[in-house]
Design a protein around this motif. Structure first.
Motif, PDB file in Angstrom:
ATOM      1  N   GLU A 237      76.221 -12.700   6.913  1.00  0.00           N
ATOM      2  CA  GLU A 237      77.176 -11.664   7.321  1.00  0.00           C
ATOM      3  C   GLU A 237      76.748 -10.295   6.792  1.00  0.00           C
ATOM      4  O   GLU A 237      76.903  -9.287   7.479  1.00  0.00           O
ATOM      5  CB  GLU A 237      78.570 -12.013   6.806  1.00  0.00           C
ATOM      6  N   ARG A 240      74.074  -9.005   9.086  1.00  0.00           N
ATOM      7  CA  ARG A 240      74.623  -8.559  10.366  1.00  0.00           C
ATOM      8  C   ARG A 240      75.330  -7.214  10.207  1.00  0.00           C
ATOM      9  O   ARG A 240      75.184  -6.318  11.043  1.00  0.00           O
ATOM     10  CB  ARG A 240      75.581  -9.608  10.933  1.00  0.00           C
ATOM     11  N   CYS A 241      76.139  -7.080   9.142  1.00  0.00           N
ATOM     12  CA  CYS A 241      76.866  -5.828   8.912  1.00  0.00           C
ATOM     13  C   CYS A 241      75.904  -4.672   8.674  1.00  0.00           C
ATOM     14  O   CYS A 241      76.122  -3.556   9.169  1.00  0.00           O
ATOM     15  CB  CYS A 241      77.806  -5.983   7.717  1.00  0.00           C
ATOM     16  N   ARG A 242      74.850  -4.939   7.909  1.00  0.00           N
ATOM     17  CA  ARG A 242      73.859  -3.899   7.634  1.00  0.00           C
ATOM     18  C   ARG A 242      73.183  -3.460   8.935  1.00  0.00           C
ATOM     19  O   ARG A 242      72.994  -2.262   9.184  1.00  0.00           O
ATOM     20  CB  ARG A 242      72.824  -4.424   6.648  1.00  0.00           C
ATOM     21  N   LYS A 243      72.870  -4.427   9.780  1.00  0.00           N
ATOM     22  CA  LYS A 243      72.201  -4.123  11.047  1.00  0.00           C
ATOM     23  C   LYS A 243      73.122  -3.316  11.964  1.00  0.00           C
ATOM     24  O   LYS A 243      72.709  -2.321  12.573  1.00  0.00           O
ATOM     25  CB  LYS A 243      71.780  -5.432  11.720  1.00  0.00           C
ATOM     26  N   LYS A 244      74.382  -3.751  12.054  1.00  0.00           N
ATOM     27  CA  LYS A 244      75.328  -3.036  12.905  1.00  0.00           C
ATOM     28  C   LYS A 244      75.589  -1.635  12.373  1.00  0.00           C
ATOM     29  O   LYS A 244      75.657  -0.662  13.135  1.00  0.00           O
ATOM     30  CB  LYS A 244      76.644  -3.814  12.994  1.00  0.00           C
ATOM     31  N   GLY A 245      75.736  -1.525  11.044  1.00  0.00           N
ATOM     32  CA  GLY A 245      75.998  -0.216  10.446  1.00  0.00           C
ATOM     33  C   GLY A 245      74.871   0.761  10.700  1.00  0.00           C
ATOM     34  O   GLY A 245      75.110   1.920  11.063  1.00  0.00           O
ATOM     35  N   GLY A 247      72.763   0.586  13.110  1.00  0.00           N
ATOM     36  CA  GLY A 247      72.732   0.861  14.549  1.00  0.00           C
ATOM     37  C   GLY A 247      73.718   1.947  14.934  1.00  0.00           C
ATOM     38  O   GLY A 247      73.376   2.894  15.669  1.00  0.00           O
ATOM     39  N   TRP A 248      74.965   1.822  14.439  1.00  0.00           N
ATOM     40  CA  TRP A 248      75.975   2.837  14.737  1.00  0.00           C
ATOM     41  C   TRP A 248      75.600   4.186  14.136  1.00  0.00           C
ATOM     42  O   TRP A 248      75.812   5.239  14.745  1.00  0.00           O
ATOM     43  CB  TRP A 248      77.342   2.390  14.222  1.00  0.00           C
TER      44      TRP A 248
END
Length: 508
Positions: A237, A240-245, A247-248
């Protein structure tokens, strides 16, 4: 200061085993009391200066008789920025709770939040628009992180919901909030308005620094659970959060770069999407909860009733939070800064609300209990209706000094005292009741998250105000004030007329 409030009381220590107490409460409450008091001191002190600093140096600032050195914006733009700022504080409380629950734990999150807020205030002390907006963003971010976690630590000091000291502990904590808010305009407001805006912002940073230092020193008195991450992220998790962050963040940076490079950058184009986000998020969150197929029929009905309360609260906060913008502008330009031969800065009007809260909260709490014993206490819907009628009535009252000052003369400060008094009565009818009804109507699946949903009503209300400002609506004009007063009155009457239907939806 906290140590002077301590006294020995064996057998009443907290879970950490301390022998001293804070008015009979766990000693850790003194740490949290002082942290919140200084944080509110910095928050409300900066807030008292915010609109004045934005308009000073421009036509509206000169008209209000303010010193120069500000950002020379129009009053409408200043009101929009002020509203967006408040909206983001409450919107960011939702992810702030996520950080405390899943990443850092409440204690570490509050320590980081204090550092971010302090950095924000000291950044505001640097002249220039870039430093101002960076500092304002940091203060909003830190306030959201702190707001969501410090109350959790207060609750952890007690042995569960049945601890007889628990309600009294939260009452003391609430006093700390209002003590900080009450003192801030007299210190930060006076220095900022009469000496230097940036000196005032720096004083707010000093206040937060004091709160952070005593928090770090006093953490040993907090419950050990405040250092525990309740629901930590798994390694997967986190990835995933690091990747999404990232990305945004990359997407946002790219959009900003394109806008700036094209020469199309303007403050309106930055504020508008943030404002729309503040309106979209509450709608999306409420819709997702309402349509959750795992909810029972009774929970669905209660959510339908809760939406009524949410909309009413948003309408209330839309007007109420203009106490620091629309009413502040009127205080500086059209209200006499003198009473009984004593001159005072316009920022001092911002001390009225916390003063009235401390004076009237015990009175209303006693009144509700007195009526309840006689089976005459008004229901939640009636209290919400009363709040809306109060906030609408305050703006009807506002029309009178506005008319008296139309020829350029200064009106008595007692007009604003009356308006803030009526608004505070409305706040006390809605704010604590709203927290209570949120806890009562929350579906079991969303018990904790619903408190964040309640704060989104503040976000929604302030975003409506921001939209009006961005549309160049003169919020200080008689037409806008009348329209808002009528809207609140109609909403209050509507809630009152449909109170039985709302009660049926929320039954059980």
């Amino acid at each position: 200061m906290a140590s002077t409030l301590m006294k020995d009381a064996p057998g009443q220590g907290n879970a950490a085993g301390g022998g001293k107490t804070f008015f009979g409460h766990p000693r850790g409450l003194a740490t949290l009391f002082m942290t919140e008091m200084w944080e509110r001191f910095s928050f409300y002190g900066m807030r008292a200066l915010l609109v004045y600093y934005l308009i000073s140096g421009g036509p509206d600032g000169a008209e209000e008789g303010l010193q120069g050195g500000g950002l020379a914006m129009t009053a409408a733009m200043a009101s929009s920025i002020y509203a967006v700022y408040l909206a983001m504080v409450y919107l960011l409380a939702v992810p702030g709770g996520w950080f405390g629950d899943r990443l850092w734990g409440p204690r570490k999150t509050v320590a980081i939040a204090g550092g971010v807020i302090m950095a924000g205030h000291f950044t505001l002390a640097v002249p220039g628009a870039p430093a101002f907006f960076i500092g304002l963003g940091l203060v909003a971010l830190g306030s959201g992180l702190l707001k969501a976690n410090i109350s959790t630590m207060v609750g952890q000091l007690y042995a569960g919901p049945q601890d007889p000291r628990r309600d009294g502990g939260f009452t003391l904590f609430y006093i700390g909030i209002n003590l900080g808010a009450f003192g801030a305009p007299f210190v930060i407001g006076t220095v900022g308005e009469t000496v230097s805006w940036h000196a005032g912002f720096a004083l707010a940073g000093v206040g937060m620094a004091l709160g952070l230092v005593q928090f770090l020193i006093g953490t040993k008195h907090l419950d050990p659970r405040s250092s525990v991450v309740p629901n930590p992220l798994s390694p997967q998790e986190r990835a995933r959060c690091r990747k999404k962050g990232l990305g945004w963040l990359l997407a946002a940076a790219t959009c900003c770069g394109v806008v700036v490079a094209s020469g199309a950058f303007s403050l309106d184009r930055v504020l508008l999407p943030i404002t729309l986000l503040g309106l979209i998020v509450p709608v999306v969150v409420l819709t997702r909860i309402k349509r959750d197929k795992e909810l029972t029929g009774a929970e669905q009905a209660r959510m339908s009733g809760y939406i009524w309360f949410f909309i009413a609260a948003a309408a209330f906060w839309m007007i109420y939070d203009q106490g620091g913008s629309t009413l502040s502008v009127f205080a500086a330009g059209s209200t006499a800064g003198e009473l009984f031969g004593f001159d005072f800065p316009a920022t001092w009007f911002q001390a009225l609300n916390p003063l009235f809260v401390m004076a009237l909260a015990p009175v209303l709490a006693w009144l509700w209990l007195w009526l309840a014993r006689r089976r005459q206490e008004p229901g939640t819907a009636v209290k919400f209706a009363m709040a809306l009628l109060c906030i609408g009535g305050s703006f009807f009252v506002f029309l009178l000094p506005m008319a008296a000052a139309a020829d350029g003369s200064k009106v008595s400060p007692m007009w604003l005292v009356s308006i803030y008094l009526v608004q505070t009565v409305g706040e006390l009818c809605l704010s604590p009741v709203g927290l209570s009804v949120t806890a009562k109507l929350a579906p079991a699946k969303y018990g904790s998250r619903m408190m964040g949903v309640w704060f989104l009503s503040v976000t929604a209300g302030n975003c409506v105000t921001s939209l009006l400002g961005l549309a160049n609506v003169d919020l200080s004009g008689g037409g806008a004030v009348t329209a808002e007063a009528v809207l609140a009155a109609i909403a209050g009457l509507g809630i009152f007329m449909y109170r039985k239907r709302i009660a049926a939806l929320t039954e059980g």
